[in-house]
Design a protein around this motif. Sequence first.
Motif, PDB file in Angstrom:
ATOM      1  N   LYS A   1      35.053  36.360  30.119  1.00  0.00           N
ATOM      2  CA  LYS A   1      36.195  36.603  30.992  1.00  0.00           C
ATOM      3  C   LYS A   1      35.753  37.418  32.203  1.00  0.00           C
ATOM      4  O   LYS A   1      34.999  38.390  32.073  1.00  0.00           O
TER       5      LYS A   1
ATOM      6  N   VAL B   1      37.180  39.030  36.157  1.00  0.00           N
ATOM      7  CA  VAL B   1      38.255  39.260  37.116  1.00  0.00           C
ATOM      8  C   VAL B   1      37.738  40.126  38.252  1.00  0.00           C
ATOM      9  O   VAL B   1      36.956  41.054  38.033  1.00  0.00           O
TER      10      VAL B   1
ATOM     11  N   ARG C   1      44.010  40.189  42.679  1.00  0.00           N
ATOM     12  CA  ARG C   1      43.260  40.011  41.437  1.00  0.00           C
ATOM     13  C   ARG C   1      42.884  38.540  41.373  1.00  0.00           C
ATOM     14  O   ARG C   1      43.751  37.672  41.538  1.00  0.00           O
TER      15      ARG C   1
ATOM     16  N   TYR D   1      41.183  35.482  39.171  1.00  0.00           N
ATOM     17  CA  TYR D   1      40.776  34.957  37.871  1.00  0.00           C
ATOM     18  C   TYR D   1      40.254  33.534  38.063  1.00  0.00           C
ATOM     19  O   TYR D   1      40.362  32.954  39.144  1.00  0.00           O
TER      20      TYR D   1
END
Length: 211
Positions: free
Chosen positions: A125, A127, A134, A136
């Motif tokens: 993961k 970010v 933000r 992603y």
Amino acid sequence: MKGLIVSNGEISDLNILKSVIKDVDFIVCADGGTNHIAAINVMPDLVVGDLDSISSNTLEKIESNNINIERYNPKKDATDTELATEYLIEKGFKEIIFMGVTGSRIDHTLGNILILDKLLKRGIKGVIIDENNRVYITDSELCVSREEGTFVSIIPITSNGAKVTLTGFEYETDRVEFGFSSTLGISNRVVEENGYIKVENGTCLVIISKD
């Protein structure tokens, strides 16, 4: 484990950095990113890079605190941020937060955003966080919470685009083709408690922004 990489881009609100640091297990500074950490009187666990943008005062603090430094030749085939990323990948981190990776150098900003794709392919993961955004990445499903004053943009980065289903948004879709280079997915809003994003046949950046 959750790692934080702090790079030499813009961090205009150091309070956000302070908040993020509370929730990570390991901090890597990419060269001049160490200056941001030093400004809030925090020591990283590691500094990597060619050390061409770290201030002399900050370097003195790092060395006096016996912080590990992995120094590289300036003539190298990867940015300091990518070197920091590879270190955390090799150490088995499953989540990586990036700060200081956006700013006036659009080449570095774009390169850093695309590092998220490398993490996705390795099941990690990732970010990117700055004062207004933000970022992603997903090739499957992602849930985002409603936040007042924010926009959610879904941007395909694969050449064939992607099929995108959105529920809980102001503009919902059902397996709609989002073409590569199309602005179709820009500036949507979550109107329910949560917005659900499903991506098929492609990979998309999901960017939560505020003005």
